[in-house]
Structure formats: C-alpha cells, structure tokens
Design a protein around this motif. Structure first.
Motif, PDB file in Angstrom:
ATOM      1  N   UNK A   1      -4.559   2.593  10.508  1.00 34.30           N
ATOM      2  CA  UNK A   1      -3.161   2.211  10.415  1.00 34.30           C
ATOM      3  C   UNK A   1      -3.018   0.836   9.766  1.00 34.30           C
ATOM      4  N   UNK A   2      -3.798  -0.141  10.246  1.00 35.30           N
ATOM      5  CA  UNK A   2      -3.724  -1.491   9.708  1.00 35.30           C
ATOM      6  C   UNK A   2      -4.133  -1.516   8.236  1.00 35.30           C
ATOM      7  N   UNK A   3      -5.204  -0.785   7.891  1.00 33.36           N
ATOM      8  CA  UNK A   3      -5.661  -0.716   6.503  1.00 33.36           C
ATOM      9  C   UNK A   3      -4.597  -0.083   5.613  1.00 33.36           C
ATOM     10  N   UNK A   4      -3.910   0.915   6.139  1.00 25.25           N
ATOM     11  CA  UNK A   4      -2.854   1.593   5.393  1.00 25.25           C
ATOM     12  C   UNK A   4      -1.716   0.629   5.062  1.00 25.25           C
ATOM     13  N   UNK A   5      -1.327  -0.190   6.018  1.00 23.64           N
ATOM     14  CA  UNK A   5      -0.251  -1.146   5.780  1.00 23.64           C
ATOM     15  C   UNK A   5      -0.690  -2.239   4.805  1.00 23.64           C
ATOM     16  N   UNK A   6      -1.956  -2.639   4.862  1.00 20.89           N
ATOM     17  CA  UNK A   6      -2.478  -3.606   3.899  1.00 20.89           C
ATOM     18  C   UNK A   6      -2.433  -3.034   2.487  1.00 20.89           C
ATOM     19  N   UNK A   7      -2.783  -1.751   2.366  1.00 19.11           N
ATOM     20  CA  UNK A   7      -2.774  -1.097   1.064  1.00 19.11           C
ATOM     21  C   UNK A   7      -1.352  -1.009   0.510  1.00 19.11           C
ATOM     22  N   UNK A   8      -0.389  -0.668   1.352  1.00 20.85           N
ATOM     23  CA  UNK A   8       1.013  -0.601   0.923  1.00 20.85           C
ATOM     24  C   UNK A   8       1.529  -1.977   0.511  1.00 20.85           C
ATOM     25  N   UNK A   9       1.160  -3.005   1.259  1.00 19.31           N
ATOM     26  CA  UNK A   9       1.573  -4.370   0.924  1.00 19.31           C
ATOM     27  C   UNK A   9       0.975  -4.807  -0.406  1.00 19.31           C
ATOM     28  N   UNK A  10      -0.288  -4.469  -0.639  1.00 15.71           N
ATOM     29  CA  UNK A  10      -0.939  -4.821  -1.900  1.00 15.71           C
ATOM     30  C   UNK A  10      -0.236  -4.144  -3.072  1.00 15.71           C
ATOM     31  N   UNK A  11       0.139  -2.880  -2.896  1.00 15.34           N
ATOM     32  CA  UNK A  11       0.848  -2.155  -3.956  1.00 15.34           C
ATOM     33  C   UNK A  11       2.220  -2.764  -4.209  1.00 15.34           C
ATOM     34  N   UNK A  12       2.945  -3.051  -3.138  1.00 14.09           N
ATOM     35  CA  UNK A  12       4.297  -3.598  -3.274  1.00 14.09           C
ATOM     36  C   UNK A  12       4.285  -4.964  -3.949  1.00 14.09           C
ATOM     37  N   UNK A  13       3.297  -5.775  -3.620  1.00 18.55           N
ATOM     38  CA  UNK A  13       3.204  -7.124  -4.194  1.00 18.55           C
ATOM     39  C   UNK A  13       2.418  -7.156  -5.504  1.00 18.55           C
ATOM     40  N   UNK A  14       1.901  -6.000  -5.909  1.00 16.34           N
ATOM     41  CA  UNK A  14       1.107  -5.868  -7.139  1.00 16.34           C
ATOM     42  C   UNK A  14      -0.123  -6.783  -7.124  1.00 16.34           C
ATOM     43  N   UNK A  15      -0.775  -6.814  -5.959  1.00 20.21           N
ATOM     44  CA  UNK A  15      -2.012  -7.570  -5.803  1.00 20.21           C
ATOM     45  C   UNK A  15      -3.203  -6.636  -5.995  1.00 20.21           C
ATOM     46  N   UNK A  16      -4.323  -7.151  -6.480  1.00 19.73           N
ATOM     47  CA  UNK A  16      -5.510  -6.308  -6.639  1.00 19.73           C
ATOM     48  C   UNK A  16      -5.994  -5.790  -5.285  1.00 19.73           C
ATOM     49  N   UNK A  17      -6.177  -4.483  -5.175  1.00 18.42           N
ATOM     50  CA  UNK A  17      -6.582  -3.884  -3.901  1.00 18.42           C
ATOM     51  C   UNK A  17      -7.978  -4.318  -3.475  1.00 18.42           C
ATOM     52  N   UNK A  18      -8.875  -4.546  -4.434  1.00 16.03           N
ATOM     53  CA  UNK A  18     -10.223  -4.960  -4.061  1.00 16.03           C
ATOM     54  C   UNK A  18     -10.207  -6.309  -3.355  1.00 16.03           C
ATOM     55  N   UNK A  19      -9.296  -7.190  -3.732  1.00 14.28           N
ATOM     56  CA  UNK A  19      -9.202  -8.502  -3.101  1.00 14.28           C
ATOM     57  C   UNK A  19      -8.578  -8.386  -1.713  1.00 14.28           C
ATOM     58  N   UNK A  20      -7.466  -7.678  -1.616  1.00 15.59           N
ATOM     59  CA  UNK A  20      -6.737  -7.569  -0.355  1.00 15.59           C
ATOM     60  C   UNK A  20      -7.531  -6.789   0.685  1.00 15.59           C
ATOM     61  N   UNK A  21      -8.131  -5.676   0.274  1.00 13.85           N
ATOM     62  CA  UNK A  21      -8.833  -4.803   1.212  1.00 13.85           C
ATOM     63  C   UNK A  21     -10.315  -5.140   1.359  1.00 13.85           C
ATOM     64  N   UNK A  22     -10.831  -6.008   0.496  1.00 15.79           N
ATOM     65  CA  UNK A  22     -12.244  -6.358   0.565  1.00 15.79           C
ATOM     66  C   UNK A  22     -13.154  -5.231   0.111  1.00 15.79           C
ATOM     67  N   UNK A  23     -12.639  -4.346  -0.729  1.00 13.66           N
ATOM     68  CA  UNK A  23     -13.437  -3.211  -1.203  1.00 13.66           C
ATOM     69  C   UNK A  23     -14.528  -3.677  -2.157  1.00 13.66           C
ATOM     70  N   UNK A  24     -15.622  -2.956  -2.151  1.00 15.90           N
ATOM     71  CA  UNK A  24     -16.729  -3.245  -3.051  1.00 15.90           C
ATOM     72  C   UNK A  24     -16.319  -2.818  -4.470  1.00 15.90           C
ATOM     73  N   UNK A  25     -16.706  -3.624  -5.444  1.00 22.14           N
ATOM     74  CA  UNK A  25     -16.388  -3.367  -6.846  1.00 22.14           C
ATOM     75  C   UNK A  25     -17.705  -3.210  -7.593  1.00 22.14           C
ATOM     76  N   UNK A  26     -17.887  -2.097  -8.299  1.00 19.96           N
ATOM     77  CA  UNK A  26     -19.135  -1.799  -9.001  1.00 19.96           C
ATOM     78  C   UNK A  26     -18.833  -1.657 -10.491  1.00 19.96           C
ATOM     79  N   UNK A  27     -19.515  -2.460 -11.317  1.00 19.73           N
ATOM     80  CA  UNK A  27     -19.324  -2.415 -12.771  1.00 19.73           C
ATOM     81  C   UNK A  27     -20.660  -2.168 -13.441  1.00 19.73           C
ATOM     82  N   UNK A  28     -20.774  -1.029 -14.110  1.00 25.21           N
ATOM     83  CA  UNK A  28     -22.001  -0.710 -14.839  1.00 25.21           C
ATOM     84  C   UNK A  28     -21.936  -1.272 -16.237  1.00 25.21           C
ATOM     85  N   UNK A  29     -23.064  -1.771 -16.708  1.00 32.24           N
ATOM     86  CA  UNK A  29     -23.216  -2.219 -18.081  1.00 32.24           C
ATOM     87  C   UNK A  29     -24.297  -1.332 -18.697  1.00 32.24           C
TER      88      UNK A  29
END
Length: 88
Positions: A1-29
């Motif tokens: 529930x708390x994560x869901x509200x954080x995700x909605x807030x990030x979308x509404x404020x147009x903030x990067x979800x990886x920053x707000x939710x602390x999600x891992x970001x993987x970039x292949x080169x």
C-alpha cells in the motif's frame, strides 16, 4: 500500500521512479559491461558470478572473466563477458 502511494506521488510530481522508490537501475553497454545503480551491497563476487543486494531484490550477473571496475555507494560498473542477468 505504501509503495503504491509512493509510485502514484512520483507519477503525479513527474519524479523519476528509480529515485523515489529506490529501484535498482541496470544499464548494459553491449555484452561486455553493465552499470548497476541503487544497489546496497555485494553478496558474492567471483569471476563467473556477481550477486548484489538491492532494496527490493537481488541481482545476479553471470558470465566469464567478470570484474568490478569501480564502485561507489550508489553505482558500480562490471566488465567481462556477460551472459545473463537474473532477479531473485
């Protein structure tokens, strides 16, 4: 529930979800290097497997001649011949 509200807030404020939710970001080169952001710790480090703890999962990089080129508190670069990426 708390994560869901954080995700909605990030979308509404147009903030990067990886920053707000602390999600891992993987970039292949290509097949020879990968940059991992937002990891917490190194669990396993061999020349054929690197396992990292992230906030919500574990990330496993498989391959050969793997090595960590550099790491900071927030990001690391792994090089070698990368064959797989798994989430646990």
């Amino acid at each position: 529930m708390f994560e869901e509200s954080k995700e909605k807030a990030a979308s509404a404020l147009k903030l990067p979800k990886d920053v707000v939710l602390g999600e891992v970001l993987v970039s292949f080169l290509g097949r020879h290097s990968v940059v991992i952001e937002n990891y917490r710790s190194i669990i396993l480090y061999t020349d054929c497997s690197i396992k990292l703890q992230a906030k919500n999962c574990r990330v496993i990089i498989g391959g050969s001649r793997l090595m960590i080129e550099y790491y900071t508190n927030e990001e690391m670069k792994i090089s070698g011949y990368i064959k797989s990426l798994e989430f646990e």
